[in-house]
Design a protein around this motif. Structure first.
Motif, short mmCIF file in Angstrom:
data_model
loop_
_atom_site.label_atom_id
_atom_site.label_comp_id
_atom_site.label_asym_id
_atom_site.label_seq_id
_atom_site.Cartn_x
_atom_site.Cartn_y
_atom_site.Cartn_z
N ASN A 280 0.85 -1.19 0.00
CA ASN A 280 0.00 0.00 0.00
C ASN A 280 0.89 1.25 0.00
O ASN A 280 1.59 1.51 0.98
N PHE A 281 0.84 1.99 -1.12
CA PHE A 281 1.57 3.25 -1.25
C PHE A 281 0.60 4.43 -1.36
O PHE A 281 0.97 5.49 -1.86
N ALA A 282 -0.63 4.29 -0.91
CA ALA A 282 -1.63 5.34 -1.05
C ALA A 282 -1.22 6.62 -0.31
O ALA A 282 -0.50 6.58 0.69
N SER A 283 -1.67 7.74 -0.82
CA SER A 283 -1.49 9.06 -0.19
C SER A 283 -0.03 9.39 0.07
O SER A 283 0.38 9.68 1.19
N ASN A 284 0.76 9.36 -1.00
CA ASN A 284 2.15 9.80 -1.00
C ASN A 284 2.34 10.85 -2.08
O ASN A 284 1.36 11.40 -2.58
N SER A 285 3.58 11.15 -2.43
CA SER A 285 3.88 12.17 -3.45
C SER A 285 4.82 11.62 -4.50
O SER A 285 5.83 12.24 -4.85
N PHE A 286 4.51 10.45 -5.04
CA PHE A 286 5.43 9.76 -5.93
C PHE A 286 5.77 10.54 -7.20
O PHE A 286 4.90 11.12 -7.84
N ARG A 287 7.07 10.47 -7.51
CA ARG A 287 7.60 10.95 -8.77
C ARG A 287 8.22 9.80 -9.56
O ARG A 287 8.32 9.86 -10.76
N ASP A 288 8.65 8.75 -8.82
CA ASP A 288 9.31 7.63 -9.45
C ASP A 288 9.15 6.40 -8.58
O ASP A 288 9.14 6.49 -7.36
N ILE A 289 8.98 5.25 -9.21
CA ILE A 289 8.94 3.97 -8.52
C ILE A 289 9.91 3.04 -9.22
O ILE A 289 9.85 2.87 -10.43
N GLY A 290 10.85 2.43 -8.43
CA GLY A 290 11.85 1.54 -9.04
C GLY A 290 11.67 0.13 -8.62
O GLY A 290 10.98 -0.20 -7.72
#
Length: 161
Positions: free
Chosen positions: A151-161
């Motif tokens: 669960n990565f909900a409610s974050n500020s993602f710019r990149d996922i590796g």
């Protein structure tokens, strides 16, 4: 006290967990220390708790997680670190948690994540929601591996590796 298997120290005013605090409790399986004011945990605080299955450190004031803190806790299946002030987790902090089924690091102050896991079971739930994550990289050693639920909900993602 050595035969104690469950200990609940929740909702007290603890600020530090010292290295000798739980040393005699070698049969402890469940330790709840949520909702305290813990800012510091000595690196060897949990080293004698090799039977521990559940550790709840939620709702404290922790700011970082060392790669040695949970090193001896290979039987741990539930680790709750939500609602702290965690800004950093060392890459190998969870590497020896080979039986982990639930890891909750939600509602902290993480901006980036680079973690290594040894995975030996198929029922894993990782919660990294409600941080300020802009970047994440999770590496899994594959042994009897199936895909974890993350669960990565409610974050500020710019990149996922």
């Amino acid at each position: 006290m050595a035969q104690l298997t469950h200990l609940n120290l929740s909702s007290n005013r603890l600020t530090v967990i010292s290295c000798n605090l739980f040393a005699p409790l070698v049969n402890l399986e469940r330790l709840l220390v949520r909702d305290n004011c813990i800012e510091t945990i000595d690196v060897d605080s949990f080293s004698t708790l090799v039977k521990l299955n559940e550790l709840d450190l939620a709702k404290n004031r922790l700011s970082s997680v060392s790669d040695k803190l949970f090193e001896k806790l290979t039987n741990l299946s539930i680790l709750l670190l939500s609602s702290n002030r965690i800004t950093g987790i060392e890459r190998c902090a969870f590497r020896n948690l080979i039986n982990i089924k639930e890891l909750d690091v939600s509602d902290n102050c993480l901006e980036e994540l680079n973690l290594f896991f040894r995975t030996y079971n198929s029922e894993m739930l990782f919660n990294f929601s409600f941080n300020d994550l802009k970047w994440a990289k999770l590496c899994f050693e594959e042994k009897n591996f199936s895909r974890p639920k993350i669960n990565f909900a409610s974050n500020s993602f710019r990149d996922i590796g």
